[in-house]
Motif scaffolding. Structure first.
Motif, PDB file in Angstrom:
ATOM      1  N   HIS A 227       0.826  -1.213   0.000  1.00 14.98           N
ATOM      2  CA  HIS A 227       0.000   0.000   0.000  1.00 14.98           C
ATOM      3  C   HIS A 227       0.861   1.264   0.000  1.00 14.98           C
ATOM      4  O   HIS A 227       0.657   2.159  -0.805  1.00 14.98           O
ATOM      5  N   ASP A 228       1.807   1.328   0.923  1.00 19.17           N
ATOM      6  CA  ASP A 228       2.589   2.550   1.104  1.00 19.17           C
ATOM      7  C   ASP A 228       3.455   2.845  -0.110  1.00 19.17           C
ATOM      8  O   ASP A 228       3.974   1.943  -0.749  1.00 19.17           O
ATOM      9  N   ARG A 229       3.626   4.115  -0.372  1.00 20.55           N
ATOM     10  CA  ARG A 229       4.542   4.538  -1.419  1.00 20.55           C
ATOM     11  C   ARG A 229       5.857   4.963  -0.771  1.00 20.55           C
ATOM     12  O   ARG A 229       6.310   6.093  -0.908  1.00 20.55           O
ATOM     13  N   MET A 230       6.449   4.070  -0.002  1.00 19.70           N
ATOM     14  CA  MET A 230       7.683   4.402   0.693  1.00 19.70           C
ATOM     15  C   MET A 230       8.854   4.485  -0.278  1.00 19.70           C
ATOM     16  O   MET A 230       8.858   3.822  -1.315  1.00 19.70           O
ATOM     17  N   PRO A 231       9.853   5.315   0.034  1.00 25.42           N
ATOM     18  CA  PRO A 231      11.004   5.443  -0.875  1.00 25.42           C
ATOM     19  C   PRO A 231      11.850   4.172  -0.863  1.00 25.42           C
ATOM     20  O   PRO A 231      12.182   3.638   0.193  1.00 25.42           O
TER      21      PRO A 231
END
Length: 382
Positions: A227-231
């Protein structure tokens, strides 16, 4: 009689071709697939380079020479092959993997920073760590562009006069000592003064029983956040080796393509490969269960099912150490099985060693730890 042939133009073979051509030696390389192909052991975008604690003593001279030659190849080819992105060794503060890496780094004077769990969470948010975890941050670690390195070495070798033949299967028929090595090259017999055998998983098929290395099927797997758009760039997700509290160790790379981040398991495992050429079947769900479990524990924000999974191979020596030299019954064949899952970063240096051995030169480093003489006739360590 022709001078030197190289069988297998993967990581080490491509570099041997380049190093021989750089000396002006007439050399021809044979590869049954395309340059930088995905059927052997050196595909999958990236390979780890110089992470802290990963250079035990016998390999240190190879690491130094490999670094010089990687930079030479970059300059000659104009391609970026070495990415110094930094790297991590993560695990319980007093766990065996971190302790070993810390000790090796201290003994060799390698610089690193040790940070605690709260700092890991701040800098590298994809990693879910326990409060007792620490990370050793290696500023000089990074990764190598694996297929690009092979193609660059082959292109440079050809520019220097080497011949590289692809889609061609070369088979060793006999080694007649001073009379040279007889090859079958797609039905044509050709004789060479020396042959460098750098065919990885195909070595047991080329000289059966001569070198006790065993190829196994593993897989290269990539994962993406659920889900997350983490780097996931190198600054936030650098190359790593990570031990969990239960002893499982994994490794990984930053995102360099739309596949996601590449993560795998460390250690000796895999399914035996009888015919290396046949190891192209798709990856089955049960083959990725163990790495999916690891990712679930270490990276809970990632989808546990790989976004991409492709077959690969590792060729293991019994002691997980390089196997280099000429077998007793094959005196004109130089075997370069720089294998056991940690060979790519040393490939230019291994190619240099191959060239020196084929030409009867003194090797630039002490390679006694890699000598085939350590194996007895039954394949055990003597």
């Amino acid at each position: 009689m022709e001078e030197v042939a190289v069988i297998g133009l993967g990581a080490v073979g491509s570099m041997a071709l380049w190093r021989l051509a750089s000396r002006g030696i007439p050399v021809v390389g044979f590869e049954r697939f395309a340059p930088g192909h995905s059927r052997g052991s050196s595909h999958g975008e990236t390979r780890m380079n110089k992470i802290i604690g990963d250079q035990p003593a016998p390999y240190k001279p190879l690491a130094v020479r490999a670094d010089e030659l990687w930079r030479d190849l970059e300059r000659a080819s104009g391609a970026e092959l070495v990415v110094e992105s930094g790297g991590l060794v993560i695990g319980p503060r007093n766990g065996p993997y971190v302790t070993r890496a810390r000790s090796l780094a201290d003994a060799q004077g390698m610089p690193y920073e040790e940070i605690d769990a709260s700092e890991i969470r701040r800098r590298y948010p994809a990693h879910a760590v326990d409060d007792d975890d620490v990370a050793l941050v290696d500023p000089h670690a990074g990764y190598l562009r694996s297929e690009d390195g092979i193609r660059a070495a082959i292109a440079r070798a050809e520019a220097l006069g080497a011949e590289a033949r692809f889609g061609v299967a070369a088979t060793i028929l006999s080694d007649d000592g001073e009379a040279g090595v007889l090859l079958d090259v797609d039905g044509e017999q050709r004789r060479f003064r020396r042959v460098i055998l750098s065919a990885g998983a195909w070595i047991p098929q080329e000289i059966p029983g001569a070198v006790p290395v065993a190829p196994v099927r593993i897989n290269a797997t990539w994962f993406a956040p659920e889900h997350d758009r983490m780097p996931l760039d190198a600054a936030h997700f650098p190359v790593f080796m990570r031990e969990l509290a239960d002893g499982r160790i994994g490794w990984g790379f930053p995102q360099v393509s739309d596949r996601g981040v590449k993560i795998g398991l460390h250690g000796r495992y895999g399914t035996p490969v009888i015919d290396a050429t046949a190891n192209d079947r798709p990856v089955a769900a049960e083959e990725v269960a163990a790495i999916s479990d690891y990712v679930t524990a270490a990276f809970p924000a990632f989808a546990p099912t790989p976004s991409t999974a492709v077959p690969c191979m590792v060729t293991w020596a019994p002691d997980e150490t390089f196997a280099i030299g000429s077998p007793e019954d094959w005196p004109s064949v130089v075997v370069m099985s720089a294998c056991s899952g940690h060979g790519y970063k040393y490939a230019p240096a291994s190619g240099e060693l191959a060239a020196q051995l084929a030409l009867g030169e003194e090797p630039f480093a002490d390679i006694s730890a890699f000598d085939l003489a350590r194996f007895s006739r039954d394949g055990e360590i003597s």
